[in-house]
Enzyme design. Sequence first.
Site, PDB file in Angstrom:
ATOM      1  N   GLU A   1       8.392  13.741  17.720  1.00 45.82           N
ATOM      2  CA  GLU A   1       8.968  13.723  16.373  1.00 45.82           C
ATOM      3  C   GLU A   1       8.344  14.865  15.567  1.00 45.82           C
ATOM      4  O   GLU A   1       7.124  14.928  15.411  1.00 45.82           O
ATOM      5  CB  GLU A   1       8.671  12.377  15.711  1.00 45.82           C
ATOM      6  CG  GLU A   1       9.341  12.238  14.370  1.00 45.82           C
ATOM      7  CD  GLU A   1       9.213  10.830  13.790  1.00 45.82           C
ATOM      8  OE1 GLU A   1       8.089  10.329  13.651  1.00 45.82           O
ATOM      9  OE2 GLU A   1      10.264  10.239  13.463  1.00 45.82           O
TER      10      GLU A   1
ATOM     11  N   LYS B   1       0.891  -1.173   0.000  1.00 45.65           N
ATOM     12  CA  LYS B   1       0.000   0.000   0.000  1.00 45.65           C
ATOM     13  C   LYS B   1       0.917   1.207   0.000  1.00 45.65           C
ATOM     14  O   LYS B   1       1.638   1.455   0.967  1.00 45.65           O
ATOM     15  CB  LYS B   1      -0.881  -0.021   1.253  1.00 45.65           C
ATOM     16  CG  LYS B   1      -2.218   0.688   1.112  1.00 45.65           C
ATOM     17  CD  LYS B   1      -2.134   2.169   0.864  1.00 45.65           C
ATOM     18  CE  LYS B   1      -2.116   2.970   2.148  1.00 45.65           C
ATOM     19  NZ  LYS B   1      -1.818   4.412   1.890  1.00 45.65           N
TER      20      LYS B   1
ATOM     21  N   CYS C   1      13.168   9.475   9.994  1.00 49.08           N
ATOM     22  CA  CYS C   1      12.954   8.920  11.326  1.00 49.08           C
ATOM     23  C   CYS C   1      14.252   8.897  12.127  1.00 49.08           C
ATOM     24  O   CYS C   1      14.217   8.826  13.342  1.00 49.08           O
ATOM     25  CB  CYS C   1      12.350   7.529  11.222  1.00 49.08           C
ATOM     26  SG  CYS C   1      13.090   6.545   9.948  1.00 49.08           S
TER      27      CYS C   1
ATOM     28  N   GLU D   1       8.261  -0.045  11.952  1.00 44.27           N
ATOM     29  CA  GLU D   1       9.318   0.968  12.046  1.00 44.27           C
ATOM     30  C   GLU D   1       8.614   2.297  12.196  1.00 44.27           C
ATOM     31  O   GLU D   1       7.942   2.756  11.281  1.00 44.27           O
ATOM     32  CB  GLU D   1      10.196   0.896  10.790  1.00 44.27           C
ATOM     33  CG  GLU D   1      11.564   1.463  11.017  1.00 44.27           C
ATOM     34  CD  GLU D   1      11.618   2.953  10.794  1.00 44.27           C
ATOM     35  OE1 GLU D   1      11.305   3.704  11.753  1.00 44.27           O
ATOM     36  OE2 GLU D   1      11.950   3.356   9.670  1.00 44.27           O
TER      37      GLU D   1
HETATM   38  P1  NAI Z   1       0.996   7.500   8.804  1.00 46.60           P
HETATM   39  O1  NAI Z   1       1.574   6.534   9.766  1.00 46.60           O
HETATM   40  O2  NAI Z   1      -0.416   7.890   9.029  1.00 46.60           O
HETATM   41  O3  NAI Z   1       1.105   6.899   7.315  1.00 46.60           O
HETATM   42  C1  NAI Z   1       2.001   5.887   6.923  1.00 46.60           C
HETATM   43  C2  NAI Z   1       1.271   4.903   6.031  1.00 46.60           C
HETATM   44  O4  NAI Z   1       0.227   4.276   6.769  1.00 46.60           O
HETATM   45  C3  NAI Z   1       0.588   5.542   4.816  1.00 46.60           C
HETATM   46  O5  NAI Z   1       0.694   4.681   3.706  1.00 46.60           O
HETATM   47  C4  NAI Z   1      -0.856   5.635   5.271  1.00 46.60           C
HETATM   48  O6  NAI Z   1      -1.789   5.672   4.216  1.00 46.60           O
HETATM   49  C5  NAI Z   1      -1.003   4.358   6.069  1.00 46.60           C
HETATM   50  N1  NAI Z   1      -2.110   4.354   7.020  1.00 46.60           N
HETATM   51  C6  NAI Z   1      -2.675   5.413   7.651  1.00 46.60           C
HETATM   52  N2  NAI Z   1      -3.694   4.998   8.442  1.00 46.60           N
HETATM   53  C7  NAI Z   1      -3.763   3.646   8.327  1.00 46.60           C
HETATM   54  C8  NAI Z   1      -4.593   2.638   8.898  1.00 46.60           C
HETATM   55  N3  NAI Z   1      -5.581   2.942   9.742  1.00 46.60           N
HETATM   56  N4  NAI Z   1      -4.367   1.358   8.564  1.00 46.60           N
HETATM   57  C9  NAI Z   1      -3.378   1.027   7.724  1.00 46.60           C
HETATM   58  N5  NAI Z   1      -2.568   1.940   7.127  1.00 46.60           N
HETATM   59  C10 NAI Z   1      -2.755   3.232   7.428  1.00 46.60           C
HETATM   60  O7  NAI Z   1       1.947   8.758   8.763  1.00 46.60           O
HETATM   61  P2  NAI Z   1       1.681  10.207   8.102  1.00 46.60           P
HETATM   62  O8  NAI Z   1       0.272  10.637   8.423  1.00 46.60           O
HETATM   63  O9  NAI Z   1       2.103  10.163   6.693  1.00 46.60           O
HETATM   64  O10 NAI Z   1       2.723  11.115   8.915  1.00 46.60           O
HETATM   65  C11 NAI Z   1       2.459  11.503  10.251  1.00 46.60           C
HETATM   66  C12 NAI Z   1       3.727  11.492  11.069  1.00 46.60           C
HETATM   67  O11 NAI Z   1       4.231  10.161  11.169  1.00 46.60           O
HETATM   68  C13 NAI Z   1       4.892  12.284  10.501  1.00 46.60           C
HETATM   69  O12 NAI Z   1       4.811  13.628  10.822  1.00 46.60           O
HETATM   70  C14 NAI Z   1       6.067  11.603  11.160  1.00 46.60           C
HETATM   71  O13 NAI Z   1       6.257  12.123  12.448  1.00 46.60           O
HETATM   72  C15 NAI Z   1       5.640  10.164  11.253  1.00 46.60           C
HETATM   73  N6  NAI Z   1       6.212   9.359  10.153  1.00 46.60           N
HETATM   74  C16 NAI Z   1       7.249   8.503  10.412  1.00 46.60           C
HETATM   75  C17 NAI Z   1       7.835   7.801   9.381  1.00 46.60           C
HETATM   76  C18 NAI Z   1       8.972   6.872   9.604  1.00 46.60           C
HETATM   77  O14 NAI Z   1       9.845   6.766   8.775  1.00 46.60           O
HETATM   78  N7  NAI Z   1       8.984   6.101  10.664  1.00 46.60           N
HETATM   79  C19 NAI Z   1       7.412   7.960   7.993  1.00 46.60           C
HETATM   80  C20 NAI Z   1       6.286   8.843   7.828  1.00 46.60           C
HETATM   81  C21 NAI Z   1       5.725   9.506   8.882  1.00 46.60           C
END
Ligand code: NAI
Length: 503
Positions: free
Chosen positions: A405, A194, A303, A268
């Site tokens: 973060e 996804k 991250c 992660e």
């Molecule tokens: P997110 O965790 O909401 O999104 C990451 C992925 O999860 C996307 O593909 C999203 O569509 C999917 N997702 C969202 N809700 C879901 C659900 N209920 N079930 C399954 N998949 C789902 O992160 P977002 O909104 O892009 O960013 C928010 C914050 O998260 C950022 O500001 C940052 O602090 C953190 N983040 C950390 C990352 C890392 O590398 N560990 C990468 C991106 C964001």
Amino acid sequence: MLDTPLKTPEAPSTDPFALAKALSGVHFIGGRFVPARSGKTFPVVNPATGAEVATAAEGDAADVDAAVQDAARAQKAWAKVPARKRGALVHQCAALLKAHADELGHLIALETGKALRTESRVEANVVADIFEFFGGLGGELKGESVPFAPDVLSVTVREPLGVVGAIIPWNVPMLLMALKIAPALVAGNTVVVKSAEEAPLAVLRICELLNRILPAGCFNMVSGFGPECGAPLVEHKLVRKVTFTGSVETGKIVARTAAEKLIPLTLELGGKSPMIVFADCDFDKTVAGALTSMRFTRQGQSCTAASRIYVERPIFDRFVTAMKDAVNKMVMGDPLDEKTDIGTIVSEGQLEKVKAFIAEGTATPGATAHVCSAMPTDPALKKGLFIQPVIFTGLTGQSRLVREEIFGPVTVMQPFDDAEAVLAEANDSDYGLAASLWTNNLKIGLDLAHRLEAGLVQINQNLVVQANLSYGGVKSSGLGKEASLEAMLEHFTHKKTIMVNMG
Ligand code: NAI
Ligand code: MG
């Protein structure tokens, strides 16, 4: 099934805008581009200009089901391909990805706003490296013979888990996808990815490239929003393993579903990585290291960003000044321009989040916001999601900017007086992904390295994830490891015991 004929170029494209258009409105399922069953799409925006450059298929449970069914069909045949042959095919993908690295770099720069020279092209090359690395590991899917009884042959074999659901974010989507699909495939699983709603294009192009080498259905990709498209993937009964990179909040939602299904999960989830600088460090190298550690060229959207920098008091002021001078020299501008060091934030939502942190820090009594570099002046970029890097001083460990973060170009610098105190501060965090130490005293460095609560500790460098080195955090930063042989064996296979009684 609604089929869309492939309309993308065979050779590496030199026009990211044309390629983005060609990749519009489709998932990749069963070796083909297909639109969403609902017919819905959503816009993909160039964050440097605000212009819509493509659309993406807006997936839901029906699309996810089609992708998972195809992956499940393909998995039966794929698991029968000898392991080293699977690896050899994945290795072949590496060469093709390398040939397309410049194209993929341009495409990811267009959709994410990450600068081509400093970030996007680099990411594309790392992707090829990851495929190359895992492609060589097919022969490592070995079992053991276990002493049991003289007339009983007792062995273990490594078996694939089945269909893997992989959910990826937007910050380094190609790299994070590669860390999941390359080991999953070599281990004999098939995958449904996804993609992140902000960055669906470059990963889609990668699917098409892989499909020239790997059997159809081995990997599939759906685009869409988290609750509508990501959640059904985790919930699907044929998905036997989930690997997720993203926020802690979403990671917990995914973990609850995985717990309900009792399937293995890798998470992660980000970090708040400390960088600890001792007065005896190599000063210039460490200032340069702080810039790369903080991932300023990625607008801090990492991250492992060194978003807490602790500097031993005797060199604190000099270090802050040197860092400001160095960041001031970085050029903000069009991500596709080779001269640009720093591009844009990925989306308006992220920009607002980062701005709120900066406003809170600026309003904190005693704090100083050192705003660095300069906004681009090109009128074509006036709607771009640019933000100047900010170095904060005068904030304490209780500030939200030190604890949460930010995922933006914002770092907090604090002085320290002794190693024990700074270790305690560094460990006083919900996160535990990465840390770096800068000192020429390796006795202190190694002692602290052992006691830092983090999955990855580096002394006198702070590289991003590297193939062959296990990567993954402790505490709220996640569960499990990626990028290594152990990661493939532990997270994408299960060990079956077979006993033969010959008595
Ligand atoms: P997110 O965790 O909401 O999104 C990451 C992925 O999860 C996307 O593909 C999203 O569509 C999917 N997702 C969202 N809700 C879901 C659900 N209920 N079930 C399954 N998949 C789902 O992160 P977002 O909104 O892009 O960013 C928010 C914050 O998260 C950022 O500001 C940052 O602090 C953190 N983040 C950390 C990352 C890392 O590398 N560990 C990468 C991106 C964001
Ligand atoms: Mg979210």
